[in-house]
Scaffold this active site. Structure first.
Site, PDB file in Angstrom:
ATOM      1  CD  GLU A 229      -2.733  -1.029   2.556  1.00 58.76           C
ATOM      2  OE1 GLU A 229      -3.845  -0.520   2.406  1.00 58.76           O
ATOM      3  OE2 GLU A 229      -2.311  -1.427   3.639  1.00 58.76           O
ATOM      4  CG  HIS A 253      -6.914  -8.799   4.203  1.00 65.14           C
ATOM      5  ND1 HIS A 253      -8.231  -9.100   4.442  1.00 65.14           N
ATOM      6  CD2 HIS A 253      -6.736  -7.535   4.645  1.00 65.14           C
ATOM      7  CE1 HIS A 253      -8.821  -8.048   5.006  1.00 65.14           C
ATOM      8  NE2 HIS A 253      -7.933  -7.097   5.147  1.00 65.14           N
TER       9      HIS A 253
HETATM   10  C1  BG6 Z   1      -7.818  -3.635   6.044  1.00 60.51           C
HETATM   11  C2  BG6 Z   1      -6.664  -3.226   6.904  1.00 60.51           C
HETATM   12  O1  BG6 Z   1      -8.359  -4.840   6.507  1.00 60.51           O
HETATM   13  O2  BG6 Z   1      -7.388  -3.794   4.707  1.00 60.51           O
HETATM   14  C3  BG6 Z   1      -6.071  -1.923   6.376  1.00 60.51           C
HETATM   15  O3  BG6 Z   1      -7.088  -3.051   8.247  1.00 60.51           O
HETATM   16  C4  BG6 Z   1      -5.727  -2.051   4.919  1.00 60.51           C
HETATM   17  O4  BG6 Z   1      -4.928  -1.543   7.136  1.00 60.51           O
HETATM   18  C5  BG6 Z   1      -6.892  -2.597   4.123  1.00 60.51           C
HETATM   19  O5  BG6 Z   1      -5.386  -0.767   4.436  1.00 60.51           O
HETATM   20  C6  BG6 Z   1      -6.476  -2.921   2.708  1.00 60.51           C
HETATM   21  O6  BG6 Z   1      -7.624  -3.216   1.950  1.00 60.51           O
HETATM   22  P1  BG6 Z   1      -7.714  -2.846   0.408  1.00 60.51           P
HETATM   23  O7  BG6 Z   1      -8.995  -3.422  -0.042  1.00 60.51           O
HETATM   24  O8  BG6 Z   1      -7.648  -1.346   0.337  1.00 60.51           O
HETATM   25  O9  BG6 Z   1      -6.521  -3.467  -0.235  1.00 60.51           O
END
Ligand code: BG6
Length: 502
Positions: A229, A253
């Site tokens: 990210e 995830h």
């Molecule tokens: C969340 C985390 O579950 O997933 C966050 O708590 C993270 O820290 C996010 O930024 C990422 O999700 P996505 O869908 O933006 O990749």
């Protein structure tokens, strides 16, 4: 259960129900749940009998909540934030009229009595609250008799992540919840499972005959799973500083991505068949000793740097983060899966904040072709690699060697690429749409089971324990690809990470 379809909606509209959202004023509700509900509503997936009942401790009634949600939705969708959809005020007004509100404290029995007085028929209780309330809310709902399905209806509980903060707490939470509901009523949400590209992994693997024969230790050198990210902690310092990158992303995830890519073919697409296979492969992740865990992990925390030309302050300067925080904002792990299919194939996982690019992907690195026919070719030979690009570029790429045009017999790598955007007009989506729809229709295919969650915590626990004793956290500049220690994790095996954003 055969769902009774709602009158007046599209043919696939979810059955009539009330979605009771605990944490109605929270960020998750505003940023993701309500935009997803709006998208479902626009496409006719929510019928006449659909209602939202927000619960939170604010005052201001239904009008206040509608106003709060409306303001955000307009900016999000109006600005094309929800993947290019345009805001339709008339449709939103129609949905907003279905929103009601109950002001109450999650720990106050009076709030549940009030809820009992207004709630009839089928209901989903969505716990969009801080995790410390999960057990409490389910217990209080149970005590108030609100989790007993009445004739013809259903009562379900949807629970966000993080589900526990280690194996012990996840087990305790499961036990506490399962005193009041059956496993069949519990929907543990992992929003990665709602992403189109994540769901596609099953189709790619099991609807094509070309991949599965190669999907094993004979042909695959190693697998990389990345969730990078560019954002930092974004006002979530108080939560994140207690949790860190591993707990925030890995047992949820990243382990679901690992399960999708590594599971055995299920014997049907039935929810229980899929959940069992996902849990089985996660349970086969080798449990490492403390020494192995230290050797097979790298943690990092970002210091000041710049991302896309803008300066980014150090993590320790973020609001509500301890000035001497040792919380990791980056983690890389090397894992093994002890099965016939995967023995000897390393799985490298990494995730981090404030990195050079937003990039969620799975790299299947195949072994080099045997033999030496093209040994003397000018360009270096590159073993085949399949990259599943989950976001933000949605697609996939297979790199293959071809003959370099010309008189010589030399080879050069090229990419066979597919991009969703070239082939489909993807509907506006936050990723929560299928999950919300599934909770309402009673489909648990994309929902994590207690076994999946507990096996994930069991596999990451050695890292947490080892770090508690040897807390080395490496620095990395915001806007970089992470700490050097993470590169060494692969370099010592003669491998390298796939470049972020490529
Ligand atoms: C969340 C985390 O579950 O997933 C966050 O708590 C993270 O820290 C996010 O930024 C990422 O999700 P996505 O869908 O933006 O990749």
């Amino acid at each position: 259960m055969a769902a009774t379809r709602t009158k007046g909606a599209g043919p696939d509209a979810a059955p009539a129900c009330t979605l009771v959202v605990f944490g109605a004023y929270g960020d998750l509700t505003r940023r993701l749940l309500v935009p997803a509900l709006y998208n479902l509503f626009r496409q006719g997936s929510l019928g006449e009998g659909f209602r939202i009942l927000g619960v939170d401790h604010h005052s201001g009634g239904a009008t206040g909540l509608r106003r709060h949600l409306n303001a955000f939705l307009r900016t999000l969708i109006g600005a094309g934030g929800s993947e290019g959809a345009t805001f339709d005020p008339t449709r939103w007004e129609e949905l907003a009229r279905r929103i009601d509100y109950l002001s109450g404290d999650f720990e106050d029995p009076g709030a549940y009595e009030a809820l009992g007085r207004v709630l009839t028929g089928p209901a989903v209780f969505y716990l969009a609250t801080p995790p410390q309330f999960f057990g409490e809310i389910v217990e209080r709902l149970g005590r108030a008799g609100l989790l007993r399905a009445d004739a013809g209806g259903f009562r379900r509980v949807a629970i966000e992540k993080p589900f526990g903060h280690d194996l012990g707490s996840a087990r305790t939470l499961n036990r506490r919840i399962l005193k009041w509901v059956d496993e069949g009523q519990v929907y543990r949400i992992d929003h990665f499972m709602g992403k189109e590209t994540v769901r596609n992994i099953l189709a790619l693997r099991f609807s094509n005959a070309v991949f599965e024969p190669l999907w094993n230790r004979q042909a695959i050198d190693h697998i990389q799973i990345t969730a990078a990210e560019t954002v930092g902690v974004e006002g979530r310092g108080a939560y994140y500083d207690r949790v860190g990158a591993l707990r925030d992303m890995v047992p949820s995830h990243l382990f679901e991505l690992l399960a999708m890519v590594a599971m055995e073919p299920p014997n049907s697409l039935d929810a229980e068949a899929l959940r069992a296979e996902r849990a089985r492969v996660i349970a086969a992740v080798e449990i490492q000793s403390a020494a192995e865990a230290l050797l097979n992990s790298a943690r990092g925390q970002y210091h000041a740097g710049s991302i896309e030309g803008s300066p980014v302050a150090a993590y320790r300067r973020a609001a509500q983060v301890a000035v001497r925080s040792r919380t990791e904002t980056y983690v890389a792990l090397k894992l093994s899966i002890d099965t016939w299919r995967w023995a000897g194939v390393p799985f490298y996982l990494r995730t981090g904040k404030a990195l050079a690019a937003r990039d969620t992907e799975i790299v299947i690195q195949f072994k080099a072709a045997p033999g030496s026919l093209f040994r003397d070719t000018a360009a270096p030979r590159s073993p085949n690699r399949l990259v599943l690009q989950l976001q933000p570029q949605e697609g996939m790429e297979l790199s293959v060697d071809i003959k370099q045009p010309g008189a010589e017999d030399s080879v050069t790598p090229v990419k066979l690429a597919f991009r969703y955007a070239d082939a489909f007009a993807l509907p506006a989506a936050t990723g929560y749409e299928p999950l919300l729809y599934d909770v309402m229709t009673g489909d648990r295919t994309l929902i994590r089971s207690a076994a999946e969650i507990e096996a994930s915590w069991r596999a990451v626990e050695p890292f947490l324990k080892a770090w508690a004793k040897d807390g080395r956290v490496h620095g990395y500049a915001a806007g970089s690809a992470g700490p050097r220690a993470a590169d060494s994790l692969l370099a010592r095996d003669g491998r390298a990470w796939h470049q972020l954003g490529k």
